[in-house]
Design a protein around this motif. Structure first.
Motif, PDB file in Angstrom:
ATOM      1  N   UNK A 293     -19.405 -73.242 -10.249  1.00  9.76           N
ATOM      2  CA  UNK A 293     -20.651 -72.892  -9.564  1.00  9.76           C
ATOM      3  C   UNK A 293     -21.564 -74.108  -9.508  1.00  9.76           C
TER       4      UNK A 293
ATOM      5  N   UNK B  98     -27.805 -67.288 -11.945  1.00  6.94           N
ATOM      6  CA  UNK B  98     -27.639 -66.553 -10.681  1.00  6.94           C
ATOM      7  C   UNK B  98     -26.346 -65.757 -10.640  1.00  6.94           C
ATOM      8  N   UNK B  99     -25.435 -66.031 -11.552  1.00  8.67           N
ATOM      9  CA  UNK B  99     -24.128 -65.377 -11.502  1.00  8.67           C
ATOM     10  C   UNK B  99     -23.998 -64.257 -12.524  1.00  8.67           C
ATOM     11  N   UNK B 100     -23.210 -64.512 -13.576  1.00  9.89           N
ATOM     12  CA  UNK B 100     -22.872 -63.447 -14.518  1.00  9.89           C
ATOM     13  C   UNK B 100     -23.932 -63.223 -15.592  1.00  9.89           C
ATOM     14  N   UNK B 101     -24.944 -64.075 -15.643  1.00 14.09           N
ATOM     15  CA  UNK B 101     -26.025 -63.975 -16.630  1.00 14.09           C
ATOM     16  C   UNK B 101     -25.490 -63.998 -18.052  1.00 14.09           C
ATOM     17  N   UNK B 102     -24.549 -64.888 -18.292  1.00 15.47           N
ATOM     18  CA  UNK B 102     -24.010 -65.061 -19.634  1.00 15.47           C
ATOM     19  C   UNK B 102     -24.265 -66.483 -20.103  1.00 15.47           C
TER      20      UNK B 102
ATOM     21  N   UNK C 195     -27.270 -59.818  -5.648  1.00  9.95           N
ATOM     22  CA  UNK C 195     -25.936 -59.281  -5.906  1.00  9.95           C
ATOM     23  C   UNK C 195     -25.335 -58.922  -4.555  1.00  9.95           C
TER      24      UNK C 195
ATOM     25  N   UNK D 148     -21.339 -57.639 -13.049  1.00  8.28           N
ATOM     26  CA  UNK D 148     -21.307 -58.642 -14.104  1.00  8.28           C
ATOM     27  C   UNK D 148     -20.350 -58.125 -15.159  1.00  8.28           C
ATOM     28  N   UNK D 149     -19.951 -58.975 -16.096  1.00  9.54           N
ATOM     29  CA  UNK D 149     -19.095 -58.448 -17.160  1.00  9.54           C
ATOM     30  C   UNK D 149     -19.773 -57.261 -17.849  1.00  9.54           C
ATOM     31  N   UNK D 150     -19.072 -56.153 -17.945  1.00 10.93           N
ATOM     32  CA  UNK D 150     -19.589 -54.933 -18.582  1.00 10.93           C
ATOM     33  C   UNK D 150     -20.790 -54.330 -17.849  1.00 10.93           C
ATOM     34  N   UNK D 151     -20.890 -54.588 -16.567  1.00 10.81           N
ATOM     35  CA  UNK D 151     -22.044 -54.102 -15.800  1.00 10.81           C
ATOM     36  C   UNK D 151     -21.596 -53.739 -14.388  1.00 10.81           C
TER      37      UNK D 151
ATOM     38  N   UNK E 238     -16.720 -67.051 -16.379  1.00  7.46           N
ATOM     39  CA  UNK E 238     -16.627 -65.767 -15.673  1.00  7.46           C
ATOM     40  C   UNK E 238     -16.561 -65.955 -14.165  1.00  7.46           C
ATOM     41  N   UNK E 239     -17.426 -66.804 -13.625  1.00  8.42           N
ATOM     42  CA  UNK E 239     -17.601 -66.903 -12.171  1.00  8.42           C
ATOM     43  C   UNK E 239     -16.753 -68.006 -11.544  1.00  8.42           C
TER      44      UNK E 239
ATOM     45  N   UNK F 267     -22.583 -62.573  -7.656  1.00 11.59           N
ATOM     46  CA  UNK F 267     -24.026 -62.723  -7.793  1.00 11.59           C
ATOM     47  C   UNK F 267     -24.338 -64.184  -7.572  1.00 11.59           C
ATOM     48  N   UNK F 268     -25.363 -64.446  -6.791  1.00 13.34           N
ATOM     49  CA  UNK F 268     -25.661 -65.826  -6.451  1.00 13.34           C
ATOM     50  C   UNK F 268     -27.072 -65.925  -5.890  1.00 13.34           C
ATOM     51  N   UNK F 269     -27.514 -67.164  -5.773  1.00 10.35           N
ATOM     52  CA  UNK F 269     -28.803 -67.415  -5.152  1.00 10.35           C
ATOM     53  C   UNK F 269     -28.627 -67.407  -3.636  1.00 10.35           C
TER      54      UNK F 269
ATOM     55  N   UNK G 229     -14.929 -57.232 -13.261  1.00  7.95           N
ATOM     56  CA  UNK G 229     -16.009 -58.075 -12.768  1.00  7.95           C
ATOM     57  C   UNK G 229     -15.540 -58.825 -11.518  1.00  7.95           C
TER      58      UNK G 229
ATOM     59  N   UNK H  23     -27.320 -73.029  -9.809  1.00  6.23           N
ATOM     60  CA  UNK H  23     -27.208 -71.597 -10.091  1.00  6.23           C
ATOM     61  C   UNK H  23     -27.277 -71.310 -11.593  1.00  6.23           C
TER      62      UNK H  23
END
Ligand SMILES: [Zn+2]
Lengths: 90, 212
Positions: free
Chosen positions: A12, A59-63, B158, B80-83, A8-9, B149-151, B65, A16
């Motif tokens: 990375x 940290x990114x898409x949470x997938x 976000x 995020x995907x679907x968010x 997705x991202x 979204x990242x640290x 996204x 992360x």
């Protein structure tokens, strides 16, 4: 720095993401023997070479996603498919 | 949805910006650099929408996204995907959210008071971010409208790059030669907000970053 190709991202920093370990097919709980469960839960192949593994893009898409990595060279292959099911050794 | 006019519109930000992290040695601040600011915008209304693929809500939101768009005074960011996170003034967000179709697996949660949000603006804003975040902040990779979204300084954030949005209105485009400085919304959990605000101020000190 290890660049992990999140589907997705994009690439990375591994910091992360969370490494979730080897991906093995889950045995059927209705028919699996105790030995099969133990093997599934605790036994790792730990090869020096290609390994199918699960990562979580914290940290990114949470997938969660699965990809293949050469544990000796940290090379990734087969761009992972979002939502791919866990599937055993590479 | 609660009518925003029927409740006491009190918002208490988790950020106190008066004790800025810019105490210490200041390094060569020119007039341009002084335009680098960090503003607390936590009070903007933030509604998180989750919608399964192929729902009417997904089609209404119409943002993929990693991207964002401005519609009717609110910014819809594909977080995020679907968010999606819908950001804007309370009335605008309320009006927008009320129009979202609820059919299928769709949820809406108000994050206004659980998420803090700050805005980093200035020609050197991306250089500040580069110090505390591992992503590529060049305009090629994260142009205006980009959402990631990242640290950031080890805090999960976000981020929406949003150069033109200023509290519901687009910047006047009457001066085409004027360079619009990059501007980033950075949202994090409320409990990390003061730390993050100070950490970004600290990182931006060498560029003359000041709290707005
Ligand atoms: Zn990701």
């Amino acid at each position: 720095m290890l660049l992990v190709p999140c589907p997705h991202c994009g690439p990375r920093n591994a910091s992360d993401l969370s490494y979730k370990g080897e991906s093995h097919a889950r045995p059927d709980p209705n028919s699996a023997t105790a030995e099969e469960w133990r093997s599934y839960l605790y036994m790792e192949d730990n090869p020096a070479g290609w390994l199918r593994e699960t990562w979580y893009c914290r940290s990114g898409c949470r997938r969660f996603f699965v990809l293949e990595r050469d544990t000796a060279t940290n090379e990734f292959r087969n761009p992972p498919v979002p939502g791919a099911k866990l599937g055993g050794k590479a | 949805m609660v009518d925003p006019n029927s409740v006491n519109p009190v918002f208490e930000s988790p950020i106190t910006s008066t004790n800025s992290g810019s105490a210490g040695t200041s390094i060569g601040t020119s007039a341009d650099q002084a335009a680098l600011t960090l503003a607390d915008e936590s009070s903007l209304t933030k509604t998180l929408i989750r919608a399964e693929p192929r729902t009417k809500a997904e089609r209404q939101l119409d943002v993929v996204f990693g991207a964002s768009r401005l519609v009717d005074g609110v910014v819809i960011s594909g977080q995020r995907p679907s968010e999606w996170l819908v950001i804007g003034e309370a009335n605008d967000v309320s009006t927008f959210v009320d129009r979202i179709d609820r059919e299928g697996h769709v949820s809406l949660v108000d994050h206004t008071h659980s998420r803090a949000m700050m805005r980093l603006t200035g020609l050197d804003a991306s250089r500040v971010l580069e110090k505390v975040c591992s992503l590529d902040w060049s305009s090629e990779m994260t142009p205006n409208g980009a959402v990631v979204s990242a640290s950031v300084a080890k805090v999960g954030c976000d981020i929406v790059r949003n150069d033109t949005f200023r509290h519901g209105s687009a910047l006047a485009s009457s001066a085409p030669t004027e360079v619009i400085p990059p501007s980033y919304w950075i949202a994090c959990d409320r409990s990390f907000a003061q730390y993050l605000f100070d950490a970004i101020l600290d990182a931006g000190q060498e560029f003359g970053l000041l709290p707005a």
